[in-house]
Design an enzyme around this catalytic site. Structure first.
Site, mmCIF file in Angstrom:
data_model
loop_
_atom_site.group_PDB
_atom_site.id
_atom_site.type_symbol
_atom_site.label_atom_id
_atom_site.label_comp_id
_atom_site.label_asym_id
_atom_site.label_seq_id
_atom_site.Cartn_x
_atom_site.Cartn_y
_atom_site.Cartn_z
ATOM 1 N N GLU A 139 -1.793 30.411 -9.074
ATOM 2 C CA GLU A 139 -3.229 30.908 -8.558
ATOM 3 C C GLU A 139 -3.229 32.446 -8.728
ATOM 4 O OE1 GLU A 139 -4.523 28.868 -4.785
ATOM 5 O OE2 GLU A 139 -3.371 27.067 -5.453
ATOM 6 N N THR A 155 3.879 29.965 0.976
ATOM 7 C CA THR A 155 2.797 30.489 0.081
ATOM 8 C C THR A 155 3.361 31.829 -0.222
ATOM 9 O OG1 THR A 155 1.301 29.154 1.094
ATOM 10 C CG2 THR A 155 0.468 30.920 -0.552
ATOM 11 N N ASP A 209 -7.336 28.327 1.035
ATOM 12 C CA ASP A 209 -6.941 28.067 -0.418
ATOM 13 C C ASP A 209 -7.915 27.109 -1.170
ATOM 14 O OD1 ASP A 209 -5.348 28.016 -2.594
ATOM 15 O OD2 ASP A 209 -4.318 26.270 -2.157
ATOM 16 N N ARG A 256 4.401 17.329 -3.123
ATOM 17 C CA ARG A 256 3.472 16.436 -3.496
ATOM 18 C C ARG A 256 3.654 14.965 -3.013
ATOM 19 N NH1 ARG A 256 -0.098 19.573 -5.580
ATOM 20 N NH2 ARG A 256 0.547 20.648 -7.128
ATOM 21 N N ARG A 260 -5.042 7.284 -12.219
ATOM 22 C CA ARG A 260 -6.006 6.726 -12.943
ATOM 23 C C ARG A 260 -6.594 7.129 -14.314
ATOM 24 N NH1 ARG A 260 -10.634 5.398 -9.762
ATOM 25 N NH2 ARG A 260 -11.942 6.074 -11.758
ATOM 26 N N GLN A 279 2.153 15.295 0.448
ATOM 27 C CA GLN A 279 0.582 15.403 0.286
ATOM 28 C C GLN A 279 -0.174 13.963 -0.094
ATOM 29 O OE1 GLN A 279 -0.326 18.274 -2.950
ATOM 30 N NE2 GLN A 279 -2.323 17.974 -2.680
ATOM 31 N N GLU A 299 2.018 25.958 -7.584
ATOM 32 C CA GLU A 299 0.524 25.952 -8.081
ATOM 33 C C GLU A 299 0.471 27.310 -8.424
ATOM 34 O OE1 GLU A 299 -2.125 24.056 -5.446
ATOM 35 O OE2 GLU A 299 -1.690 22.215 -6.027
ATOM 36 N N GLU A 344 0.895 18.210 -13.135
ATOM 37 C CA GLU A 344 0.311 17.892 -14.271
ATOM 38 C C GLU A 344 1.207 17.818 -15.676
ATOM 39 O OE1 GLU A 344 -3.404 20.557 -14.351
ATOM 40 O OE2 GLU A 344 -2.294 20.989 -12.575
ATOM 41 N N HIS A 357 -7.530 21.083 -13.834
ATOM 42 C CA HIS A 357 -6.679 20.555 -12.777
ATOM 43 C C HIS A 357 -7.056 19.490 -11.867
ATOM 44 C CE1 HIS A 357 -3.596 20.877 -9.697
ATOM 45 N NE2 HIS A 357 -4.528 21.232 -8.594
ATOM 46 N N THR A 412 -5.448 26.255 -8.177
ATOM 47 C CA THR A 412 -4.479 26.125 -9.188
ATOM 48 C C THR A 412 -5.363 26.270 -10.732
ATOM 49 O OG1 THR A 412 -3.497 24.529 -8.217
ATOM 50 C CG2 THR A 412 -2.963 24.357 -10.560
ATOM 51 N N LYS A 415 1.572 21.783 2.537
ATOM 52 C CA LYS A 415 1.078 23.170 2.111
ATOM 53 C C LYS A 415 1.462 24.113 3.049
ATOM 54 C CE LYS A 415 -1.631 21.740 -1.758
ATOM 55 N NZ LYS A 415 -1.675 22.506 -2.997
ATOM 56 N N ASP A 451 1.019 28.583 -4.636
ATOM 57 C CA ASP A 451 0.773 27.521 -3.409
ATOM 58 C C ASP A 451 1.793 26.591 -3.620
ATOM 59 O OD1 ASP A 451 -0.255 26.070 -1.304
ATOM 60 O OD2 ASP A 451 -1.729 24.957 -2.682
HETATM 61 CA CA CA Z 1 -3.776 25.361 -4.253
#
Ligand code: CA
Length: 439
Positions: free
Chosen positions: A212, A268, A138, A248, A154, A251, A210, A384, A145, A370, A264, A244
């Site tokens: 893709e 998939t 991947d 989060r 940030r 992750q 995600e 996002e 992204h 992504t 992940k 995908d």
């Molecule tokens: Ca991905």
């Protein structure tokens, strides 16, 4: 690179009326491949090509012995229970079969009756993975992204320094790949609750998707033998959709320093249909790298890629909640963008993958990373769109989502459309989150 020929003529029509309908994903100019059988039949899976609202059973077509020469040889490979051998056969075989199928399906074809007997309604088939996948990688190749994700943490953050120099990737997991319709349990894993000093082991509370593309490898390369960028697309059989699924919270806690693991590797999902590069030929665009951005190192740069290495593949993400399903409410569209914005091209991903001596094999699967575009509403992940869950997205019916809930289905759709060319589509890639299994 793929050139335009008579199979791209937007005026070409099929004797199958549904293939000529406006907005159809599968007109005669597309001819994507999948592996399927009659739903619930227990029959052997076999290769098929989509036309209109039907699938042309390639095993049945091979038995009808309508083709000869290179096209017949290619058909015998494409009719098998996986597309690996057909993928390995290379662009000349793929094109020979495309041209033969186009002739058989075209309005006025003398063989219409014999071909028609090999059609199966798409509404009555079930799919399996189109290839036996040896390895899955991947990528992470959308600058928008990458920047969006960094800025959740940030506001003035940028993509990592190496992002602009190499198509970043991690090696993924084949055992939990599924075809559209996949239903999977919310994973458990370690994550750090907000404000906590120590992690918990618990069901993921920040499920995401995600959007893709799936890049399906054709002929491979021997280990130790790189693939030159100018030849990279000779190794690309075609393109589908890929989700995908991403946990989060898991992750965030586990990713440094070796990359995603539990976050992940639980599911998939890919679309069943693979659109060939020949079909995509009208939708190529120059691949550009803006002045002021680093220009690619020589092994990632080539005039052919600069000239037409990008694809204008339009993508949409839809969410169908369990409540929407029960109430008969339509899915909500979360985002829309195009693969044309991707910072690295498909050819660059393949060349970079093999550059260190890694052998690719027919049927290997590469996720594009992504796909997020530059504008609002073009982000390919809920992370996002909902700013890390802090600004939940309205999905209609009084519902909102910061992250996915149990019962949510995500539907990816893709297509290409422009004046002077036939619209072609990718079908859909659908998957559903089920509750975590009991510990
Ligand atoms: Ca991905």
């Amino acid at each position: 690179m793929n050139t335009l020929d008579h199979t791209h003529d937007p005026a070409a029509r099929s004797w199958l009326a549904a293939a000529n309908a406006a907005g159809c994903d599968f007109p005669i100019q597309n001819l994507p491949f999948a592996v399927l059988r009659r739903r619930g039949s227990g029959e052997a899976f076999r290769g098929a090509v989509a036309i209109g609202d039907q699938a042309l059973d390639l095993a049945a077509l091979a038995n009808a012995k309508l083709l000869t020469g290179a096209a017949a040889e290619a058909l015998a490979l494409a009719a098998q229970p996986t597309l690996n051998a057909f993928m390995a056969a290379g662009p000349e075989a793929w094109r020979a079969l495309r041209h033969a199928l186009f002739a058989l399906l075209r309005e006025g074809a003398a063989q219409e009756a014999a071909v028609r007997s090999g059609l199966l309604p798409l509404a009555e088939v079930e799919y399996t993975l189109p290839a036996r996948v040896g390895d899955y990688t991947d990528f992470y190749t959308s600058l928008d992204h990458a920047v969006n994700c960094m800025r959740i943490m940030r506001p003035d953050a940028d993509a990592p320094a190496n992002f602009r120099w190499l198509p970043q990737a991690y090696h993924g997991r084949v055992s939990t790949l599924g075809v559209s319709g996949q239903r999977f349990h919310r994973p458990r894993g370690q994550w750090l609750p907000p404000g906590a000093q120590e992690p918990v082991f618990a069901p993921c509370a920040a499920m995401d998707y995600e959007c893709e593309l799936a890049l399906w490898i054709g002929p491979g390369n021997a280990a130790g033998q790189p693939i030159a960028l100018a030849q990279a697309e000779q190794h690309l059989f075609g393109i589908g959709l890929l989700n995908d699924w991403s946990a989060r919270d898991i992750q965030m806690w586990e990713m440094a320093p070796l990359g995603p693991f539990h976050a992940k590797n639980f599911a998939t999902t890919v679309s069943p249909w693979i659109v060939t590069l020949d079909a995509l030929a009208p939708y190529r665009l120059p691949w550009t790298r803006a002045a002021g951005e680093p220009q690619p190192l020589p092994y990632l740069d080539d005039p052919a890629v600069r000239g037409q290495g990008a694809f204008d593949i339009r993508l949409e993400v839809w969410l169908e909640s369990e409540a929407a399903r029960l109430q008969g409410r339509a899915p909500a569209r979360l985002s829309a963008t195009s693969f044309r914005h991707q910072y690295w091209s498909a050819a660059q991903m393949i060349a970079h993958h093999a550059a260190g001596g890694c052998g690719l094999q027919p049927g290997d699967l590469l996720g594009s990373g992504t796909i997020s575009g530059p504008g609002p509403g073009e982000a390919g992940a809920l992370l996002e769109l909902a700013h890390g869950g802090r600004q939940p997205v309205d999905i209609g019916g009084g519902e909102q989502r910061g992250f996915l809930r149990d019962g949510d289905s995500i539907i990816l759709r893709g297509w290409c459309d422009k004046s002077g060319a036939a619209r072609i589509g990718f079908g859909e890639c659908r998957g559903t989150v089920l509750p975590a299994v009991d510990a």
